[in-house]
Structure formats: structure tokens, C-alpha cells
Scaffold this active site. Structure first.
Site, short mmCIF file in Angstrom:
data_model
loop_
_atom_site.label_atom_id
_atom_site.label_comp_id
_atom_site.label_asym_id
_atom_site.label_seq_id
_atom_site.Cartn_x
_atom_site.Cartn_y
_atom_site.Cartn_z
N GLU A 122 10.64 -59.00 35.24
CA GLU A 122 10.42 -58.68 33.83
C GLU A 122 11.79 -58.37 33.23
O GLU A 122 12.24 -57.24 33.20
CB GLU A 122 9.48 -57.48 33.69
CG GLU A 122 8.98 -57.31 32.27
CD GLU A 122 8.43 -55.93 32.00
OE1 GLU A 122 8.70 -55.01 32.76
OE2 GLU A 122 7.75 -55.79 30.97
N HIS A 190 8.66 -58.33 25.59
CA HIS A 190 9.88 -57.65 25.12
C HIS A 190 10.62 -58.58 24.16
O HIS A 190 11.80 -58.87 24.33
CB HIS A 190 10.76 -57.24 26.31
CG HIS A 190 10.16 -56.13 27.11
ND1 HIS A 190 10.44 -54.81 26.88
CD2 HIS A 190 9.27 -56.13 28.12
CE1 HIS A 190 9.76 -54.05 27.74
NE2 HIS A 190 9.03 -54.83 28.49
N HIS A 211 2.00 -57.42 28.45
CA HIS A 211 1.56 -56.19 27.75
C HIS A 211 1.70 -56.32 26.22
O HIS A 211 2.43 -55.58 25.57
CB HIS A 211 2.20 -54.93 28.30
CG HIS A 211 3.70 -54.87 28.38
ND1 HIS A 211 4.53 -55.21 27.34
CD2 HIS A 211 4.53 -54.48 29.38
CE1 HIS A 211 5.79 -55.04 27.70
NE2 HIS A 211 5.82 -54.60 28.93
N ASN A 214 2.84 -53.86 23.08
CA ASN A 214 3.81 -52.84 23.49
C ASN A 214 5.18 -53.49 23.59
O ASN A 214 5.29 -54.71 23.53
CB ASN A 214 3.40 -52.21 24.82
CG ASN A 214 2.10 -51.44 24.69
OD1 ASN A 214 1.08 -51.78 25.28
ND2 ASN A 214 2.12 -50.42 23.85
N HIS A 246 -1.19 -46.68 25.59
CA HIS A 246 -0.34 -47.80 25.15
C HIS A 246 -0.90 -48.54 23.94
O HIS A 246 -0.13 -49.08 23.16
CB HIS A 246 -0.11 -48.78 26.31
CG HIS A 246 1.00 -48.36 27.22
ND1 HIS A 246 0.87 -47.35 28.11
CD2 HIS A 246 2.27 -48.80 27.33
CE1 HIS A 246 2.02 -47.18 28.76
NE2 HIS A 246 2.89 -48.06 28.29
N ASP A 268 1.24 -51.52 34.72
CA ASP A 268 2.65 -51.26 34.37
C ASP A 268 3.06 -49.89 34.95
O ASP A 268 3.89 -49.20 34.38
CB ASP A 268 2.85 -51.29 32.85
CG ASP A 268 4.31 -51.54 32.45
OD1 ASP A 268 5.11 -51.94 33.32
OD2 ASP A 268 4.65 -51.31 31.28
N ALA A 306 7.61 -45.00 28.26
CA ALA A 306 8.52 -45.42 29.34
C ALA A 306 7.73 -45.95 30.52
O ALA A 306 7.83 -45.47 31.63
CB ALA A 306 9.39 -44.23 29.76
#
Ligand SMILES: [Zn+2]
Length: 386
Positions: A122, A190, A211, A214, A246, A268, A306
Site C-alpha cells: 500500500e 490514497h 478503503h 478514507n 472510519h 486495516d 491512523a
């Protein structure tokens, strides 16, 4: 780890008593029974494609040992997970390579090797923007680079099966094509990518949103934005962290409605899963705080999560408790659904003849799935009685 030839329990979907028979690693049959010796429920083993760590072990921590990989796998068995992908986030090539070596060494044990069915990389090919980058260290973020993937894949002896990247970089599409040609799934995550970049990435083979919802900017244009765009791309599956922190219930409900057969759960989880509340040093970006309720955030910026401190089991329990899914549906989203994703959408039924003998026996009490036994490839890897 004794070999099991058959097992009895109450089918988690039909509520009927059943007996499953195994031959070595595989399920050879399922029969309904009038009377069985067990009152426990039986379900497929859980499958978690995103595990950064669990109960004190973090795969991203420098100095990871083989023993830690093994003990983490055991803790996951106790929590009903029979298949998982250790997940490595953005770091230097040397750090990624070291962690991969330890994971590969732990896989010298065949049962551990079957449990660790792949490695999820990731990063480091993610967005540099604060927000989408989440807790990944900016220093090591870079544009997609096939040379790096292939060097790490060599160290991993082919075990990298999933790469999460952001398609906002120029070189992305070539790297996606190469990954897909080498049987590596590519997920989008991301990311701060634009509509056309996301569309193109899916066209060349990206097939998952990591995810979704998020690792995003705290504020986004109402439309277009990368959450709507990914939801609208039918080629994308979605992984979702349903730990109750989340994503709001309404968002999860929408994801599940838009992609009813393509949404699955990931934990996660980090090393803080199963740990007491407090402040900790994290390998993922500095000091983090774990609340008594299980929310894990950055100490300096509590708006930024986090990673999670939840197990996959507690994520599926949340989904059922919030009435977003029935218990059998939630179990499917954490077991056969991710397997179906890995099999490129092939329909997978629970306890299918010829499938791997991965099952869990449990009691469902006070909205909790209490694991009594876990069986991996026909071998008992956990029993609460021992
Ligand atoms: Zn992430």
C-alpha cells in the site's frame, strides 16, 4: 495442528445442522444432518486483505522478526482469520525489502504460507497531498515505478498480490498494465486523482478502491470528486473499514447499495488492535492516540485516523449490529467476497466442494462472534479448549 477429516456445526446461512468432510486441504462435501454433536455455528474462515499488524506486532516496524510474523498469524487465527495479506505502507525500498524478507521466511511453514496468501503493498506510489496521503510518510512517496515493484516482487518470491497506488502520476498506466500481466491486482487508494485519470486506470486494469472514503481530503468539491468517480466505475470493487469510526453508517449503506456484490471488508488493523487505550509511538507516522472506544488517530491532528485498532471480526460485528447487513451477509463480506475479488469476480459459494478447507466454529453472543475453533487447509490452527 491436527488434521481434521470432518466437522459438524450449524450452517451460518441456513441455520441447518451440517457436516463438512475434508480430504487433506480441501472440502469434499457438505451434508445436512438430523442430529449433530455441536451447537456451534460454522462459517467460512475470514479473509483480510489489509493487515498492517495486530496485537503488538506491526509489519511496518523496523526490525520485524520472523517470530513476530508467526505470532501475529496465530493471533489472527484466534480471531477467525484464516487468510490475510500483511500490508506494507509507504517506506524506503530497504525497509520494504526487509519486512518482505521476514514475511517470506515465516512462510517456510506451509500452514503459515497458506494463511499469508499474499502481500499488499500500500504505497509508496500514492498522492503527496496531505489528506489523501493519510499517515504515510511524505519522504518516501513516489510516482509508480515498475522497477521497484519487480525488485520487491523478487524478494517476495512472487508473493505480492496487491498494490495500492494513486493514478494521478504520469507513469501509472504502464505500471498498472505490467502488474496485471504479472497477476498482481491493482487498487486505487490514497488518491487525489481526477475523473479521467481514474477512468483510464480502470480501463487498463485497476479493479479495487482501497478503503474508499478514507485517506481523503477533509473537504472535497461537491462534484466531481474521486469518491463519486470511483463509486461510478463499475470495474472497481470496494474495500471498506466498518469499525464504526472510519465511515458513517450512511456512507457504508450507499457503498453497499451501489456495489452490492463488490464491497468487502478489511480491518486495516495496526499493532494497536487489541491493546489498551492510551498514547503510543506508531511506525505509521509518529504519536497516535487510541481512545477507550477503539478509535485510533494522530495525536497532533485528531481529525486524521491512523489506521484501525479493530479486528476483521469486530468490523463484521459492527456491520450486523448497525443493521447494515445481516450476520450471514456481513460474514460473506469478510470471507467469500474478498476471495471472489481475488478470483477476478468468480462467484464463490460457502463450503463449495473443492474449495480450501478454511472454516471457523463460533457462537454469536451479545452481537459478538466468539471463535471456538479455526481450521486452515484442513488443519486445526486454533481451539479455545486448548
Ligand atoms: Zn491506507
Amino acid at each position: 495442528m491436527g488434521k481434521i477429516e470432518h466437522i459438524e456445526g450449524i450452517h451460518y446461512q441456513t441455520q441447518r445442522p451440517i457436516r463438512l468432510t475434508f480430504d487433506g486441504e480441501w472440502i469434499t462435501g457438505m451434508e445436512e444432518q438430523e442430529h449433530i454433536s455441536s451447537s456451534l455455528m460454522i462459517a467460512p474462515g475470514l479473509v483480510d486483505l489489509q493487515v498492517n499488524g495486530f496485537q503488538g506486532v506491526d509489519f511496518n516496524e523496523p526490525g520485524l522478526t520472523v517470530d513476530e510474523v508467526v505470532s501475529c498469524t496465530r493471533r489472527l487465527w484466534e480471531n477467525g482469520v484464516t487468510t490475510f495479506f500483511p500490508t506494507l505502507i509507504t517506506a524506503s525500498e530497504a525497509a520494504l525489502s526487509d519486512a518482505i524478507k521476514k514475511i517470506v521466511q515465516a512462510c517456510q511453514d506451509p500452514v503459515i504460507a497458506r494463511t499469508i496468501a499474499g502481500i499488499h503493498l500500500e504505497g509508496p506510489f500514492i498522492s503527496k497531498d496531505a489528506g489523501p496521503r493519510g499517515a504515510h510518510p511524505l519522504k518516501y512517496v513516489q510516482a509508480p515505478n515498475w522497477g521497484l515493484v519487480s525488485r520487491l516482487q523478487k524478494v517476495a518470491k512472487g508473493k505480492i498480490k496487491l498494490v495500492t497506488l494513486s493514478p494521478e502520476h504520469d507513469q501509472t498506466n504502464e505500471v498498472i498494465k505490467k502488474c496485471v500481466a504479472e497477476q498482481i491486482h491493482v487498487a486505487i487508494g490514497h488518491t487525489a486523482a481526477k475523473t479521467d485519470q481514474l477512468g483510464k486506470a480502470v480501463e487498463v486494469g485497476a479493479d479495487l478502491s482501497t478503503h474508499l472514503g478514507n485517506a481523503a481530503h477533509l473537504s472535497l468539491p461537491r462534484h466531481p470528486n474521486y469518491i463519486w468517480d470511483q463509486l461510478a466505475l463499475d470495474g472497481l470493487w470496494t474495500s471498506m473499514i466498518s469499525d464504526g469510526f472510519h465511515l458513517p453508517d450512511a456512507v457504508m449503506k450507499v457503498f453497499m447499495r451501489v456495489k452490492p456484490d463488490k464491497t468487502f471488508l478489511v480491518s486495516d488493523s495496526t499493532k494497536f488492535a487489541g491493546q489498551p487505550a492510551g498514547s503510543y509511538q506508531s511506525p505509521i507516522g509518529g504519536t497516535v492516540r487510541l481512545s477507550p472506544g477503539g478509535r485510533l488517530c494522530m495525536q497532533d491532528n485528531p481529525n486524521l485516523l491512523a489506521g484501525s485498532a479493530a479486528s476483521l471480526k469486530s468490523c463484521l460485528e459492527y456491520l450486523a449490529r448497525a443493521k447494515l447487513a445481516s450476520l450471514p451477509q456481513a460474514i460473506d463480506m469478510a470471507s467469500i467476497r474478498p476471495l471472489s475479488y481475488l478470483a477476478k469476480g468468480k462467484k464463490i459459494k460457502a463450503f463449495q466442494k473443492g474449495s480450501r478447507a478454511d472454516v471457523v466454529l463460533f457462537e454469536y453472543k451479545d452481537h459478538k462472534m466468539v471463535i471456538h475453533r479455526a481450521i486452515k487447509s484442513g488443519r486445526q490452527v486454533y481451539s479455545s479448549e486448548i
